[in-house]
Motif scaffolding. Structure first.
Motif, short mmCIF file in Angstrom:
data_model
loop_
_atom_site.label_atom_id
_atom_site.label_comp_id
_atom_site.label_asym_id
_atom_site.label_seq_id
_atom_site.Cartn_x
_atom_site.Cartn_y
_atom_site.Cartn_z
N ILE A 1 32.20 -60.29 9.44
CA ILE A 1 32.56 -59.88 8.09
C ILE A 1 31.34 -59.19 7.49
O ILE A 1 30.24 -59.73 7.53
CB ILE A 1 33.02 -61.06 7.23
CG1 ILE A 1 34.30 -61.63 7.83
CG2 ILE A 1 33.18 -60.64 5.78
CD1 ILE A 1 34.92 -62.77 7.09
N SER B 1 36.68 -65.00 2.81
CA SER B 1 37.41 -63.88 3.40
C SER B 1 38.08 -64.30 4.71
O SER B 1 39.23 -63.95 4.98
CB SER B 1 36.46 -62.71 3.63
OG SER B 1 37.13 -61.63 4.23
N ALA B 2 37.36 -65.05 5.54
CA ALA B 2 37.91 -65.52 6.81
C ALA B 2 39.09 -66.46 6.59
O ALA B 2 40.12 -66.35 7.27
CB ALA B 2 36.82 -66.22 7.62
N PHE C 1 36.64 -57.37 7.05
CA PHE C 1 36.81 -58.16 8.27
C PHE C 1 36.82 -57.24 9.50
O PHE C 1 37.50 -56.22 9.51
CB PHE C 1 38.14 -58.92 8.19
CG PHE C 1 38.44 -59.77 9.39
CD1 PHE C 1 37.99 -61.06 9.47
CD2 PHE C 1 39.17 -59.25 10.44
CE1 PHE C 1 38.26 -61.84 10.58
CE2 PHE C 1 39.45 -60.01 11.55
CZ PHE C 1 39.00 -61.31 11.61
N GLN D 1 42.14 -64.72 5.85
CA GLN D 1 42.75 -64.15 7.05
C GLN D 1 43.46 -65.22 7.88
O GLN D 1 44.03 -64.93 8.92
CB GLN D 1 41.68 -63.49 7.94
CG GLN D 1 41.00 -62.30 7.32
CD GLN D 1 41.90 -61.08 7.33
OE1 GLN D 1 42.73 -60.90 8.19
NE2 GLN D 1 41.73 -60.24 6.33
#
Length: 103
Positions: free
Chosen positions: A88, A42-43, A99, A46
């Motif tokens: 997160i 997920s990071a 996030f 981003q």
């Protein structure tokens, strides 16, 4: 899909975050290693470079059945950088990641 987790992060212990269910035993479905993989993906989605962050702290909240993965930025030349962190949250049942933070 497989995500690589830095070896220093693989053994991050999960901590109990909630004091609301003291004495209750809620066993999470996911492991801390799996949660870190989800949070890392997920990071990266981003656009964050995880090599600029310390190994994450992982925490499971038995009340909400959510995991929180906290990433604190590395200091630059011994100086802490303000607002260089993010979190997160990962839902234990759905594996959805959300996030939060400043990074």
């Amino acid at each position: 899909m497989t995500f690589l987790v830095p070896s220093a992060w693989a053994n991050a212990p999960a901590q109990e975050c909630s004091s609301e269910l003291k004495g209750a035993t809620v066993v999470p479905k996911l492991t801390s290693t799996h949660v870190i993989s989800i949070a890392s993906a997920s990071a990266k989605a981003q656009g964050l470079d995880l090599s600029k962050f310390q190994p994450p702290r992982v925490c499971f909240d038995s009340a909400s059945r959510e995991w929180t993965v906290h990433f604190e930025g590395l200091s630059e030349k011994g100086v802490m950088v303000l607002d260089n962190w993010f979190r997160i949250r990962v839902d234990d049942a759905t594996r959805r990641a959300k996030f939060f933070g400043a990074a």
